[in-house]
Design an enzyme around this catalytic site. Structure first.
Site, PDB file in Angstrom:
ATOM      1  N   LYS A 151     -25.174  15.730   0.696  1.00  0.00           N
ATOM      2  CA  LYS A 151     -25.228  17.199   0.615  1.00  0.00           C
ATOM      3  C   LYS A 151     -26.609  17.772   0.931  1.00  0.00           C
ATOM      4  O   LYS A 151     -27.006  18.803   0.399  1.00  0.00           O
ATOM      5  CB  LYS A 151     -24.774  17.676  -0.778  1.00  0.00           C
ATOM      6  CG  LYS A 151     -23.412  17.151  -1.195  1.00  0.00           C
ATOM      7  CD  LYS A 151     -23.078  17.515  -2.620  1.00  0.00           C
ATOM      8  CE  LYS A 151     -21.792  16.837  -3.072  1.00  0.00           C
ATOM      9  NZ  LYS A 151     -21.453  17.098  -4.476  1.00  0.00           N
ATOM     10  N   ASP A 187     -17.809  15.584 -11.677  1.00  0.00           N
ATOM     11  CA  ASP A 187     -17.084  16.840 -11.910  1.00  0.00           C
ATOM     12  C   ASP A 187     -15.618  16.622 -12.273  1.00  0.00           C
ATOM     13  O   ASP A 187     -15.038  17.418 -13.020  1.00  0.00           O
ATOM     14  CB  ASP A 187     -17.212  17.788 -10.717  1.00  0.00           C
ATOM     15  CG  ASP A 187     -16.859  17.149  -9.385  1.00  0.00           C
ATOM     16  OD1 ASP A 187     -16.511  15.954  -9.383  1.00  0.00           O
ATOM     17  OD2 ASP A 187     -16.941  17.828  -8.353  1.00  0.00           O
TER      18      ASP A 187
END
Length: 254
Positions: A151, A187
């Protein structure tokens, strides 16, 4: 024409059955010691063995790091499945994203300190759950080694290091707040844990966003990479990391 194009997205009953068979096969490869290293679906052990029972009370901090912004939350769990939540999003400047790991975690610790001051919990000692949505090899509930940055991040001195310890060190360097990092998780695990606090039947966490991933409760005897410390606990939460499912041609039949 639109209808005809969409027809291509519909699976037959036979294709659905084949899909079920193939993903189950990949999950088993990820869970097994012998095949885990080469498995596309890694089935990482999270070391979480208990889901919330709804009786948890008190104030908790959460830190969610998974992109160019990160979020800090203060959650106050109360009776009757009621809770209060305050949160704030903080940016990570580009020069920090590609700087040193020390810079990154010092920036996070500074934001944590500012957040606690804003919400009048500066002098309280609070537990913190650390959501870290990068490829992570966990060695315990509070120990996880970064496997690789993604990312757009490329902070030096973090790969193969324990990111929980790096966060603790940054908090200690400041010396102005008291925070106990009680768990590191991704997550999907956070999604399952938060939903299970309200719905005790919840056993699967699912993320469908830029990518997709899922976690689920597995029997301890099926998770060959997990050495259970408490024989009374029969399950452990597995982070499948199923985003690579199909990389070996497993979906070519569709």
């Amino acid at each position: 024409m639109v209808h005809e194009l969409c027809q291509q997205l519909l699976l037959t009953d036979e294709q659905v059955q084949e899909l079920c068979y193939r993903i189950l096969h990949e999950l088993r490869r990820g869970l097994a010691k012998d095949t885990h290293p080469k498995a596309n679906v890694k089935c990482f052990v999270t070391y979480v063995q208990d889901l919330p029972n709804g009786n948890e009370r008190g104030k908790f901090l959460a830190l969610d790091l998974g992109g160019t912004n990160f979020r800090v939350l203060l959650i106050h769990l109360q009776e009757n499945n009621d809770f209060q939540m305050e949160s704030r999003i903080y940016a990570i400047p580009q020069h920090i994203m590609i700087g040193s790991g020390t810079q990154l975690f010092d920036h996070i610790a500074e934001c944590l300190s500012n957040f606690m001051a804003e919400h009048n919990v500066y002098k309280e000692r609070l537990p913190l759950g650390f959501t870290f949505s990068f490829p992570l090899r966990q060695l315990g509930l509070t120990k996880g080694l970064l496997e690789t940055w993604t990312k757009g991040f490329n902070c030096a001195g973090v790969v193969n290091e324990d990111v929980v310890q790096l966060l603790k060190d940054a908090i200690a360097r400041r010396g102005d707040v008291q925070i106990d990092v009680c768990a590191i998780l991704n997550d999907t695990t956070g999604t399952l844990m938060s939903c299970a606090w309200k719905n005790h039947n919840c056993k699967i966490g699912l993320i469908v966003g830029t990518g997709a991933n899922a976690c689920y409760m597995e029997r301890v005897e099926e998770a060959e990479l997990f050495a259970a410390e408490d024989p009374r606990k029969k399950h452990v939460l597995i982070n499948t990391e199923w985003g690579a499912f199909g990389d070996n041609g497993a979906l070519d039949f569709v």
